[in-house]
Design a protein around this motif. Structure first.
Motif, mmCIF file in Angstrom:
data_model
loop_
_atom_site.group_PDB
_atom_site.id
_atom_site.type_symbol
_atom_site.label_atom_id
_atom_site.label_comp_id
_atom_site.label_asym_id
_atom_site.label_seq_id
_atom_site.Cartn_x
_atom_site.Cartn_y
_atom_site.Cartn_z
ATOM 1 N N LEU A 236 -4.779 -3.051 -9.780
ATOM 2 C CA LEU A 236 -3.740 -2.975 -8.850
ATOM 3 C C LEU A 236 -3.493 -4.224 -8.162
ATOM 4 O O LEU A 236 -2.422 -4.517 -7.596
ATOM 5 C CB LEU A 236 -4.269 -1.832 -7.893
ATOM 6 C CG LEU A 236 -4.396 -0.375 -8.136
ATOM 7 C CD1 LEU A 236 -5.008 0.620 -7.343
ATOM 8 C CD2 LEU A 236 -2.838 0.113 -8.277
ATOM 9 N N LEU B 45 0.791 -1.814 -3.048
ATOM 10 C CA LEU B 45 1.583 -1.690 -4.044
ATOM 11 C C LEU B 45 3.164 -1.196 -3.452
ATOM 12 O O LEU B 45 4.421 -1.506 -4.096
ATOM 13 C CB LEU B 45 1.333 -0.932 -5.171
ATOM 14 C CG LEU B 45 2.138 -0.982 -6.646
ATOM 15 C CD1 LEU B 45 2.145 -2.353 -7.198
ATOM 16 C CD2 LEU B 45 1.384 -0.215 -7.606
ATOM 17 N N ARG C 99 4.102 -8.483 -8.441
ATOM 18 C CA ARG C 99 5.460 -8.036 -7.813
ATOM 19 C C ARG C 99 5.836 -8.637 -6.909
ATOM 20 O O ARG C 99 7.173 -9.117 -6.863
ATOM 21 C CB ARG C 99 5.213 -6.417 -7.622
ATOM 22 C CG ARG C 99 6.653 -5.867 -6.733
ATOM 23 C CD ARG C 99 5.969 -4.340 -6.533
ATOM 24 N NE ARG C 99 7.039 -3.974 -5.551
ATOM 25 C CZ ARG C 99 6.961 -3.882 -4.229
ATOM 26 N NH1 ARG C 99 5.912 -4.522 -3.504
ATOM 27 N NH2 ARG C 99 7.886 -3.484 -3.446
ATOM 28 N N ALA D 268 -1.100 -6.066 -10.048
ATOM 29 C CA ALA D 268 0.098 -5.455 -9.916
ATOM 30 C C ALA D 268 0.959 -5.801 -8.481
ATOM 31 O O ALA D 268 2.116 -6.181 -8.675
ATOM 32 C CB ALA D 268 0.108 -3.760 -9.914
ATOM 33 N N TYR D 269 0.445 -5.563 -7.426
ATOM 34 C CA TYR D 269 1.275 -5.620 -6.237
ATOM 35 C C TYR D 269 1.420 -7.455 -5.941
ATOM 36 O O TYR D 269 2.309 -7.761 -5.338
ATOM 37 C CB TYR D 269 0.499 -5.174 -5.113
ATOM 38 C CG TYR D 269 -0.954 -5.538 -4.456
ATOM 39 C CD1 TYR D 269 -1.200 -6.808 -4.224
ATOM 40 C CD2 TYR D 269 -2.049 -4.421 -4.807
ATOM 41 C CE1 TYR D 269 -2.411 -6.927 -3.746
ATOM 42 C CE2 TYR D 269 -3.394 -4.809 -4.333
ATOM 43 C CZ TYR D 269 -3.536 -6.157 -3.896
ATOM 44 O OH TYR D 269 -4.631 -6.346 -3.522
#
Length: 534
Positions: free
Chosen positions: A419, A294, A426, A422-423
């Motif tokens: 997670l 992340l 992004r 999320a990464y």
């Protein structure tokens, strides 16, 4: 054990070796070396067609077996075969060869012939690892693959290639030494290197603890599991695109393959004893890899740390010791190879345009490179397990298996999946809609025909295996059922698992496995056995 008169596995090993020798001895230049290796890759795929057409779904045993005495006095033999555990990884290895050639077509500009010799040699060694059923033969292939990967990083890598290649080599060599010690110990006990014979042997608890420890350390380094993961980001960042693809798609799977192929069948008491530790390390790998990914600014390093997390799901699925967990582990192994390999290819493609792997240097591409971002978006959402795409199936099965085993284990693994979303989101959002620091990317060309050719097959597999995972289930489920049945039977004989602790389905599966029957093909008989038990 199903034997075949056509030595398809030997051809898949020795054809790329022969092609590498011919290419090395030739005077082929850049274009000729590329075309020769590309043609060899397509021939390799053609040689694998019998594996696809003649593989018996529902058969949990060894198929396409080849056996010949090698050094009879020492118990050495040339023994090859595949089952549902290794079959799909062989096919993935074969598929990647021509794709690696295509993704390196303009990326590699020096010592082109030697680069392609290494690719051919690597393919042969990887196929050998997944098909060898003699421990010495397996170890030869296991060690052989280190050399071309070391050279790919050391010669064609980035600015810090010497450090990365040396770290990769020393870590993996240390693990290989421990693995060799375990092989010698097994031979001293039994007088054979035959893997099927060792699977049918039983060893003392203390002996299993020591040999499991040696093998587990070797495999944990190869996966890599936390805290043995530090060589992986360095190797990925410095390796050329094809090196990163082979490393992520195939080499990492050799560690998890070793756990499933050797630790569970040969050292079941130790596997059961150390399972809580392996599960704990797997969960740490999942969460740690997600958090570190992340915060990354380099695209390759982000994908490298995501691999630490994804492979944590594989080891978690293996050491919860249930059908869904092991099926999910094999699914993740295959689909991580497809999706992460594709992502490294795409990073290589954009690097050829921007000459940078920094996220900040590759922003706002959705407007100027729509085809590129279309593929990248597909593989990015597949990577975090978006429903309908291939990675979702494997991670869902692992989580189901984890919750079946223990509620806490399932709950601790959930943040890893969050997670990943999320990464990867992004990264995808910044690359698609971020504000470029300079307008230079407006002049970049979108995907060309060559890039479409090597990305399209992986995209098709990503969608197809997500929508129709049944074909993979038919391949892996019988072999997984046999592994679990044999594992539970050994625990029962050792008094670790009491007979009344086994479920009726487990006991019926054990009986079917002993009779050499397929769980898929005998579902009616299994239901009858369950009814009789009740």
């Amino acid at each position: 054990m199903q034997e075949t008169g056509f030595p398809v596995l030997s051809l898949l090993i020795f054809f790329p070796l022969a092609a590498a020798a011919v290419l090395m001895l030739s005077r082929a230049g850049g274009f000729a070396a590329r075309m020769f290796t590309l043609c060899a890759g397509f021939i390799e795929i053609a040689l694998a067609i019998p594996l696809v057409t003649r593989f018996e779904l529902g058969n949990p045993g060894w198929q396409f077996a080849e056996h010949a005495e090698w050094v009879p006095r020492l118990g050495l033999s040339y023994h090859l075969a595949v089952d549902g555990v290794s079959y799909l990884m062989v096919l993935l290895t074969v598929l990647l060869l021509p794709l690696c050639v295509l993704c390196s077509w303009t990326y590699i500009t020096r010592r082109i012939k030697e680069f392609h010799v290494n690719l051919l040699f690597m393919t042969a060694a990887c196929v050998g690892v997944f098909t060898a059923l003699d421990f010495v033969l397996f170890y030869v292939f296991w060690e052989a693959m280190l050399v071309p990967m070391y050279l790919l990083i050391a010669i064609w890598g980035g600015d810090e290639r010497r450090y990365a290649s040396l770290k990769f080599f020393l870590y993996t060599l240390a693990g290989s030494t421990l693995f060799l010690a375990a092989i010698v110990a097994f031979y001293a006990q039994t007088g054979t290197f035959s893997i099927p014979e060792l699977m049918n042997s039983e060893f003392s608890r203390t002996f299993q603890y020591w040999t499991f420890g040696a093998m587990a350390l070797a495999f944990a380094i190869k996966v890599p599991m936390f805290p043995f993961h530090t060589w992986l980001p360095a190797a990925h960042v410095q390796a050329p695109s094809a090196g990163s693809v082979v490393l992520a798609s195939v080499l990492l799977k050799m560690g998890t393959y070793g756990f499933l192929r050797f630790c569970l069948p040969i050292t079941p008491l130790a596997a059961d004893y150390f399972a809580p530790l392996m599960i704990a390390i797997s969960i740490v790998s999942i969460i740690y890899g997600g958090f570190v990914a992340l915060g990354q600014k380099d695209m390759k390093k982000l994908i490298a740390y995501s691999s630490v997390a994804h492979m944590g799901f594989v080891t978690l699925g293996i050491f919860i010791f249930n059908q869904r967990g092991l099926e999910g582990a094999l699914f993740v192994m295959l689909n991580h190879g497809i999706v992460t390999g594709a992502l490294f290819m795409m990073v290589g493609a954009i690097y050829e345009r921007s000459h940078s792997r920094e996220i900040s240097e590759n922003l706002g591409l959705g407007k100027y490179l729509p085809a590129f971002m279309g593929f990248f978006g597909l593989f990015a959402v597949a990577s975090f397990g978006f429903p309908g795409l291939n990675s979702f199936v494997g991670e869902a099965l692992v989580l189901i298996g984890a919750f079946q085993d223990n509620l806490l284990i399932g709950l601790l693994a959930i943040p890893g999946a969050m997670l990943a979303a999320a990464y990867m989101l992004r990264l995808g959002l910044k690359m698609a809609w971020g504000q470029p620091a300079s307008p230079k990317n407006r002049g970049w060309a979108d995907l060309n025909l060559r890039e479409w050719v090597y990305l399209a097959p992986l995209a098709i597999l990503t969608v197809y295996l997500g929508l129709a995972p049944g074909i993979v289930m038919k391949v892996v489920s019988p072999s997984v059922g046999k592994v679990l049945a044999d594992y539970n039977a050994k625990l029962e004989r050792a008094g670790v698992l009491a007979e009344d602790e086994a479920t009726p389905r487990d006991m019926a599966a054990t009986q079917l496995s002993a009779a050499g029957l397929s769980l898929e093909e005998t579902s009616n008989d299994l239901d009858a056995a369950l009814a009789a038990h009740r």
